[in-house]
Scaffold this motif. Structure first.
Motif, short mmCIF file in Angstrom:
data_model
loop_
_atom_site.label_atom_id
_atom_site.label_comp_id
_atom_site.label_asym_id
_atom_site.label_seq_id
_atom_site.Cartn_x
_atom_site.Cartn_y
_atom_site.Cartn_z
N TRP A 25 -3.68 9.87 1.50
CA TRP A 25 -3.58 8.44 1.84
C TRP A 25 -4.94 7.75 1.71
CZ3 TRP A 25 -4.81 6.12 6.96
CH2 TRP A 25 -4.50 4.75 6.99
N THR A 30 -0.59 5.38 -1.58
CA THR A 30 0.65 4.90 -2.21
C THR A 30 1.40 4.08 -1.16
OG1 THR A 30 1.94 6.82 -1.52
CG2 THR A 30 0.78 6.97 -3.64
N LYS A 31 2.45 3.35 -1.62
CA LYS A 31 3.24 2.54 -0.67
C LYS A 31 3.88 3.43 0.39
CE LYS A 31 4.31 -1.31 -3.79
NZ LYS A 31 5.38 -2.09 -4.46
N GLU A 32 4.36 4.58 -0.04
CA GLU A 32 5.01 5.50 0.88
C GLU A 32 4.03 6.00 1.95
OE1 GLU A 32 6.75 8.81 -1.04
OE2 GLU A 32 7.47 9.75 0.80
N ASP A 34 1.18 4.51 2.78
CA ASP A 34 0.77 3.35 3.59
C ASP A 34 1.77 3.11 4.71
OD1 ASP A 34 -0.65 1.36 0.89
OD2 ASP A 34 -1.56 2.77 2.28
N LEU A 35 3.06 3.18 4.38
CA LEU A 35 4.11 2.96 5.37
C LEU A 35 4.06 4.03 6.45
CD1 LEU A 35 6.60 1.38 6.27
CD2 LEU A 35 7.98 2.86 4.78
#
Length: 341
Positions: A25, A30-32, A34-35
């Motif tokens: 991270w 990535t967006k995944e 980050d979430l």
């Protein structure tokens, strides 16, 4: 196995640095990811300071890896791939995992190298005007550094090297006695470098003062071997209650009341028939004041007594009252204007 969010509740700094998901991270978000890590921080807000610290550590380690050029990095990856090729066509996920694992190993090596390097770095401490500072050295010895003074020493001391410190200004040292019996080993020796002198001790309390082209070493207890840096074969032995002064290329040893001489560390100053010019030199060295006098004969007057050095304003008022003179402070220019009444 994918960690549950509850697994992160008890995470510490070392756990984050060793967490592959966290490293990815930080290094390749990535967006995944980050979430995921946003959710973790929302559920466990107490983790946020630790996450920031871990992020700084990983980013600082990544900075080290940036020293490698693109071609050098590709050569490293090619070498890793050549030594870890699986039979058949390796899946992309395995290839990525190998890259991340190799990156983690490389970062770990760089981090360990950084820790190893930092252990040999020197600590440098400079005290401001009007402030004392007491510190404990790596061997347990204690140093009280007077105002406007500087000490330097290695961050770590090992058992094969001489304990050494470098001092400018004034300091009081209480050295931890390591030598018990038999031949003296390197780590049992303790040397203070100050001005043109090397002061070697085994276990003792003493004061060093290196200002205005004069170096003084006063011994309270123990034993000191003192010599010039330029003449290492010539040494002078000090006994408790003696002081050595070095100025103009000459060493002069004489008896003094060393308790009074080192009293500054306890916030007191003892004056015994001391010329005012010497007292004002002290005020310049310790508090940063420049002195202006309307009558030079004032500087020849002498003072005796005991005063507190913790408050320069009170100290100046006592001197003015005792000698019947006027002392005006200019805080902007750091000047003392001295006038006769």
């Amino acid at each position: 196995m994918e960690k549950q969010l509850s697994d992160y509740q008890s995470y510490a700094l070392k756990d984050l640095i060793n967490d592959k998901s966290f490293m990815l991270w930080v290094s390749q978000p990535t967006k995944e990811l980050d979430l995921k890590w946003s959710s973790i921080q929302q559920i466990y807000p107490g983790l946020s300071p630790i996450i920031r610290e871990a992020t700084e550590i990983i980013l600082s380690m990544r900075f080290e890896t940036a020293i490698l050029g693109k071609n050098e990095q590709q050569e490293i990856w090619n070498t890793i791939a050549a030594r870890t090729t699986l039979s058949g066509n390796p899946q992309r996920s395995i290839s990525l995992w190998l890259r991340y694992a190799a990156a983690a190993i490389l970062i770990g090596v760089l981090f360990a190298a950084g820790l190893f390097y930092s252990s040999f770095q020197q600590i440098s401490i400079q005290t401001p005007y009007g402030q004392l500072q007491t510190m404990t050295l790596p061997d347990g010895s204690q140093v009280t550094l007077n105002a406007n003074s500087h000490i330097k020493y290695n961050r770590s001391w090992d058992d094969s090297k001489i304990r050494e410190v470098w001092i400018e200004g004034e300091a009081f040292l209480k050295v931890n006695h390591l030598h018990k019996n038999g031949p003296v080993k390197n780590h049992q020796r303790f040397i203070v470098h100050t001005g043109a002198l090397n002061v070697e001790v085994l276990g003792t309390s003493f004061n060093v003062n290196d200002r205005r082209g004069r170096t003084e070493v006063a011994l309270l207890d123990g034993k000191i071997s003192l010599g010039l840096r330029s003449e290492k074969d010539k040494t002078l032995i000090l006994n408790p209650g003696e002081i050595v002064e070095y100025t103009g290329g000459k060493l002069d040893k004489k008896p003094i009341n060393v308790v009074e001489y080192a009293s500054w560390k306890d916030g007191k100053l003892y004056f015994r028939n001391v010329p005012l010019i010497k007292i004002f030199n002290y005020l310049e060295d310790i508090y940063g004041y420049k002195v202006r006098v309307d009558d030079p004969h004032i500087l020849t007057r002498k003072l005796s007594g005991t005063v507190s050095s913790k408050n320069d304003k009170v100290l100046l008022e006592l001197i003015a009252i005792t000698l019947n003179i006027s002392i005006t402070r200019n805080n902007e220019s750091r000047e003392l204007i001295i006038k006769a009444k």
